[in-house]
Scaffold this active site. Structure first.
Site, PDB file in Angstrom:
ATOM      1  N   HIS A 233      -9.783   1.831  -0.436  1.00 19.54           N
ATOM      2  CA  HIS A 233      -8.338   1.676  -0.319  1.00 19.54           C
ATOM      3  C   HIS A 233      -7.850   1.084  -1.635  1.00 19.54           C
ATOM      4  O   HIS A 233      -8.117  -0.076  -1.940  1.00 19.54           O
ATOM      5  CB  HIS A 233      -8.000   0.763   0.858  1.00 19.54           C
ATOM      6  CG  HIS A 233      -6.540   0.685   1.170  1.00 19.54           C
ATOM      7  ND1 HIS A 233      -5.569   1.222   0.352  1.00 19.54           N
ATOM      8  CD2 HIS A 233      -5.868   0.116   2.212  1.00 19.54           C
ATOM      9  CE1 HIS A 233      -4.377   0.995   0.886  1.00 19.54           C
ATOM     10  NE2 HIS A 233      -4.537   0.338   2.007  1.00 19.54           N
TER      11      HIS A 233
ATOM     12  N   CYS B  95       0.797  -1.231   0.000  1.00 21.63           N
ATOM     13  CA  CYS B  95       0.000   0.000   0.000  1.00 21.63           C
ATOM     14  C   CYS B  95       0.827   1.277   0.000  1.00 21.63           C
ATOM     15  O   CYS B  95       0.267   2.376  -0.017  1.00 21.63           O
ATOM     16  CB  CYS B  95      -0.959  -0.010   1.186  1.00 21.63           C
ATOM     17  SG  CYS B  95      -1.987  -1.489   1.230  1.00 21.63           S
TER      18      CYS B  95
ATOM     19  N   HIS C 165      -3.448   7.923   6.225  1.00 22.48           N
ATOM     20  CA  HIS C 165      -3.619   6.592   5.626  1.00 22.48           C
ATOM     21  C   HIS C 165      -5.018   6.086   5.968  1.00 22.48           C
ATOM     22  O   HIS C 165      -5.731   5.601   5.102  1.00 22.48           O
ATOM     23  CB  HIS C 165      -2.541   5.649   6.132  1.00 22.48           C
ATOM     24  CG  HIS C 165      -2.528   4.322   5.444  1.00 22.48           C
ATOM     25  ND1 HIS C 165      -2.476   4.187   4.076  1.00 22.48           N
ATOM     26  CD2 HIS C 165      -2.561   3.052   5.946  1.00 22.48           C
ATOM     27  CE1 HIS C 165      -2.477   2.898   3.750  1.00 22.48           C
ATOM     28  NE2 HIS C 165      -2.533   2.201   4.859  1.00 22.48           N
TER      29      HIS C 165
END
Length: 419
Positions: A345, A166, A311
């Protein structure tokens, strides 16, 4: 604040292309950010192996067909990438004329590449005994994305894909910084693309990390993540652009008589704390290190930051540790929000997606994205300031965080550079 004087070596953003569940057109992106809702965050009932539902961030606009000469690259992920690349094409063409095609690099991030097409091909092979004639394994190799982009623009500079889960498309900014400062390239295409596939959805479901509702960052009731798909790309160089946002402005409210300050990557910081294969360090030590290094790299202080794009995955562990780390560096003074309720995400593309959102805020003087959740803030969170509606950035810089499995962390700082 004169950020040109304070910044170490700004990398100017010449253009930005972006396509996600927030939309493709600039007007749609801005309206959805202002409304606090993206209709392309959808309930999905057909991708989890056990038949349960989840919420995904789905791209709904039609994707362009690839040029015939690039047929070997024809995957959903590359078509998604092309929809965003088209928005930076004029700037790339100008850079080729200015520097030469061999002086432009491509460094992008991905974690899925063409795996969705591989899943479809494998199903066809299981049902019919052979793979589709148009399928080849190289389409799902991670390097396929960067090779496609280089061939799409016909450039010959350094070309590679970063895959650190990520944080993938955040680390590419660090790579670009090094390529440009070392003189190995004069301009770099950075960004990332990841598309929805059953592999990652079922993998996160197996980790019990998926939410069956819209993700709920920093809430006491958060259940986990929503997966999304997206592509976002920028063209960076050390040369100040003669015209900001060349060839990408599709907003109807642009003011052509107003001179915009240049927008740049002011600094970047990383860490690799390797605390656990999937869980973040509970105190956020690696996250704190990345943010501090980004501030040092940009030669800025916490008071120079006007917004933090967190995040903010809406998992119990991430939000706890990230709030602790942000509070230790910034206290309660800087507004914070996670924009994942707008996009999901997007995994390897997440850093670039959130960098693109930061660019839109800076380029169009948008309000800071508000924190979308159910309003029930977790009492256990460190007392950071969650962003509310209609907060202005006031010409300050933006810090954006991305944290990956294995403690692979990246923080990026974007802001204005004044004459």
């Amino acid at each position: 604040m004169n950020q040109r004087a304070s910044a170490a070596t700004p990398l100017y953003i010449h253009s930005c292309g972006f396509h996600s569940a927030l939309g493709l057109e600039h007007n749609d992106i801005h309206a959805r950010l202002a409304q606090g809702h993206s209709p392309d965050m959808q309930i999905c009932n057909d991708m989890l192996n056990d038949g349960t539902s989840t919420v995904i961030g789905k791209v709904t606009a039609d994707l362009p067909a690839l040029p015939a000469a690039l047929k070997a690259f024809d995957t959903y992920n590359n078509r998604l990438a092309q929809s965003a690349l088209a928005q930076i094409a004029p700037s790339v063409a100008h850079a080729i004329t200015q520097y030469g095609s061999d002086r432009i690099a491509v460094v992008v991030g991905s974690s899925t590449s063409g795996i969705a097409d591989g899943e479809t091909a494998l199903k066809a092979q299981a049902n019919g005994g052979e793979f589709p004639s148009e399928f080849h394994y190289h389409q799902q190799e991670l390097g396929n994305l960067s090779e496609f982009i280089a061939d799409f623009f016909q450039i010959q500079g350094p070309t590679y894909t970063v895959s650190t889960a990520c944080s993938s498309s955040g680390r590419v900014f660090l790579s670009a910084q090094r390529l440009l400062q070392s003189g190995l390239a004069d301009a770099v295409i950075v960004g990332g693309a990841d598309s929805l596939c059953k592999l990652t959805l079922n993998g996160f479901h197996g980790l019990e990390a998926l939410s069956n509702e819209l993700c709920n960052p920093f809430s006491a009731n958060r259940k986990g993540i929503n997966i999304g798909e997206a592509a976002a790309f920028m063209l960076l160089s050390q040369d100040k652009p003669s015209m900001v946002d060349e060839g990408t402005d599709t907003s109807s409210d642009k003011n052509t008589n107003k001179k915009m300050p240049a927008i740049a990557l002011l600094g970047a910081g990383d860490s690799s704390d390797a605390h656990h294969i999937s869980a973040p360090h509970p105190e956020g030590n690696g996250a704190e290190e990345a943010m501090q290094k980004a501030l040092t790299n940009a030669q800025l202080t916490p008071s120079d930051i006007g917004y933090i794009n967190a995040h903010g995955t809406a998992t119990p562990l991430n939000d706890e540790m990230e709030a602790k780390a942000i509070h230790r560096v910034f206290g309660e003074l800087v507004p914070v929000s996670s924009t994942k309720p707008f996009t999901g995400h997007t995994l390897g593309a997440a850093s670039a997606v959130e960098a693109a959102i930061c660019w839109h805020v800076l380029r169009y003087n948008l309000a800071i994205p508000q924190q979308i959740n159910d309003g029930e803030r977790a009492d256990s969170l460190a007392p950071i300031q969650l962003a509310e509606q209609h907060i202005a950035l006031n010409n300050k810089a933006i810090l954006s965080n991305s944290f990956a499995f294995g403690g692979n962390n990246i923080s990026l700082i974007f802001g204005y550079v004044y004459d």
